[in-house]
Design a protein around this motif. Structure first.
Motif, mmCIF file in Angstrom:
data_model
loop_
_atom_site.group_PDB
_atom_site.id
_atom_site.type_symbol
_atom_site.label_atom_id
_atom_site.label_comp_id
_atom_site.label_asym_id
_atom_site.label_seq_id
_atom_site.Cartn_x
_atom_site.Cartn_y
_atom_site.Cartn_z
ATOM 1 N N GLU A 1 6.240 7.245 -1.168
ATOM 2 C CA GLU A 1 6.307 6.017 -0.832
ATOM 3 C C GLU A 1 6.335 5.110 -2.096
ATOM 4 N N ALA B 1 -5.538 8.561 -2.163
ATOM 5 C CA ALA B 1 -4.911 7.581 -1.604
ATOM 6 C C ALA B 1 -5.660 6.938 -0.328
ATOM 7 N N PRO B 2 -5.463 5.529 0.023
ATOM 8 C CA PRO B 2 -4.372 4.803 -0.293
ATOM 9 C C PRO B 2 -4.604 4.066 -1.645
ATOM 10 N N THR C 1 0.736 -1.270 -0.049
ATOM 11 C CA THR C 1 0.050 -0.118 -0.128
ATOM 12 C C THR C 1 0.878 1.295 -0.023
ATOM 13 N N THR D 1 -3.609 0.053 -3.195
ATOM 14 C CA THR D 1 -3.248 -1.204 -2.612
ATOM 15 C C THR D 1 -3.055 -2.314 -4.066
ATOM 16 N N TRP E 1 -2.731 12.059 -5.274
ATOM 17 C CA TRP E 1 -2.283 11.407 -3.682
ATOM 18 C C TRP E 1 -3.549 11.813 -2.819
ATOM 19 N N GLN F 1 0.626 5.154 0.874
ATOM 20 C CA GLN F 1 -0.419 6.224 1.863
ATOM 21 C C GLN F 1 -0.185 7.626 1.163
ATOM 22 N N LYS F 2 1.058 7.954 0.868
ATOM 23 C CA LYS F 2 1.381 9.363 0.690
ATOM 24 C C LYS F 2 2.707 9.629 -0.316
#
Length: 366
Positions: free
Chosen positions: A77, A231-232, A71, A234, A228, A73-74
């Protein structure tokens, strides 16, 4: 990969996620041997990964009943899971749900130390398609070797993406149907020169190709910038089956050619095979069964003695309480009222016990 891998690597500058990289290229210098898988094994990624078998090179994962979750998230990453083993030709069958979202790339990759590569890639903006590709020795001078294949609901449903790979032919399969085939001597593989043919490890990744810092061509290839604020995102890896077509402990390069004929196989059990065949911890019943008959008898005797001691202790306690009750009654501390006859009997018993013990009643001295 349809777009220049150089551009993609540039887009990943500052990330530790570049899936097309090597720590040591055996066609350029001497390198350590590659630890083999040397067997066939299936994983359900719904539990903690064995760190002797798998390495989370970048990012983190979480596991649930249906598999491992990679995953994002921000911004900033990315994720990369790598096997600690290599296969020298074989089968890789991965059950995957891609990550949905423009600018994202989910991938299953076989990659060797000299940058032979076999790809499955999902562009996050298109949940009805998967791309296949290959590279030999990191050669990215042309980008006409990719294929596109329809697959329905790739983000919400698991599909079986299988790679079959040997020295003569490379095949991509989806849900049991072959969608692409590459012979060793195909023109697009430069008649074998760029055919993937050296030991590969298995990799899974979710990474953001659509970043503001990336070249425009990379952003276009990924379908735009990552959004973004939604998000998230996955990617899920469910079941995985990997079969190594060779058995042995390690693979090493016999020369600088990078040809499959130059690969040397060190016989013996691989580290991965030993780890996978490690016996499970025994249950209590299994441990009991392992004890001999003499040990069983000893345990039974010990339990019997312990039981007898417990019973004796209980009887002693009851007797002591009974005597204590008599004394309390004799001293008038019994909360239950006694009739006159009972009181006289208690007093008589008490006097007799004092006479036997002390030769008569002894007054307490001041």
């Amino acid at each position: 990969m349809f777009f220049s891998r150089i551009a993609i690597l540039a887009a990943l500058a500052g990330y530790a996620t570049a899936q097309t990289s090597t720590d040591c290229d055996p066609t350029k210098k001497d390198c350590p041997p590659d630890p083999a898988l040397g067997t066939e094994y299936s994983w359900n990624f719904n539990t903690t990964l064995d760190e002797k078998i798998w390495k989370m090179a970048t990012g983190t994962y979480e596991y649930e009943d249906d598999g491992a979750k990679f995953t994002l998230q921000k911004e900033g990453e990315s994720t990369l899971l790598q096997s600690n083993f290599y296969i020298f030709f074989g089968v890789v069958e991965a059950h995957v749900k891609m990550a949905k979202g423009q600018g994202l790339v989910s991938s299953v990759v076989l990659e060797s130390d000299d940058l032979d590569e076999i790809d499955w890639e999902w562009m996050g903006y298109n949940t009805s398609e998967v791309q296949s590709n290959f590279f030999g020795k990191g050669n990215d001078t042309t980008f006409d070797r990719g294929g596109k294949h329809h697959v329905a609901n790739a983000d919400t449903e698991f599909h079986n993406y299988t790679t079959y790979w040997d020295q003569d032919i490379l095949q991509w399969w989806i849900d049991g149907e072959m969608v692409r085939e590459l012979p060793y001597n195909d023109e697009s593989a430069l008649f074998g020169k760029n055919y993937p043919q050296t030991p590969c490890r298995v990799q899974f990744s979710l990474w953001p190709a659509g970043r503001k810092e990336a070249p425009q061509g990379t952003i276009d290839w990924a379908g735009g910038l990552v959004e973004w604020d939604t998000a998230p995102f996955t990617m899920t890896l469910g079941k995985l089956r990997v079969k190594d077509f060779h058995s042995g402990k390690e693979y090493s390069y016999g020369d600088r050619s990078g040809s499959w004929q130059s690969i040397e196989i060190l016989e013996g059990n691989s580290t991965a095979l030993n780890e996978l065949n490690k016996p499970e911890p025994k249950s209590l019943s299994e441990k009991w069964d392992d004890l001999g008959e003499g040990a069983h008898i000893g345990v039974y005797i010990g339990a019997g003695v312990a039981g007898a001691l417990a019973i004796a202790g209980f009887l002693f306690f009851c007797l002591r309480q009974r005597r204590k009750g008599r004394l309390e009654n004799a001293l008038g501390n019994n909360p239950v009222p006694l009739n006159r006859a009972e009181m006289e009997n208690f007093q008589k018993d008490w006097r007799q016990s004092e006479w036997k013990l002390n030769g008569g009643y002894q007054q307490v001295s001041n």
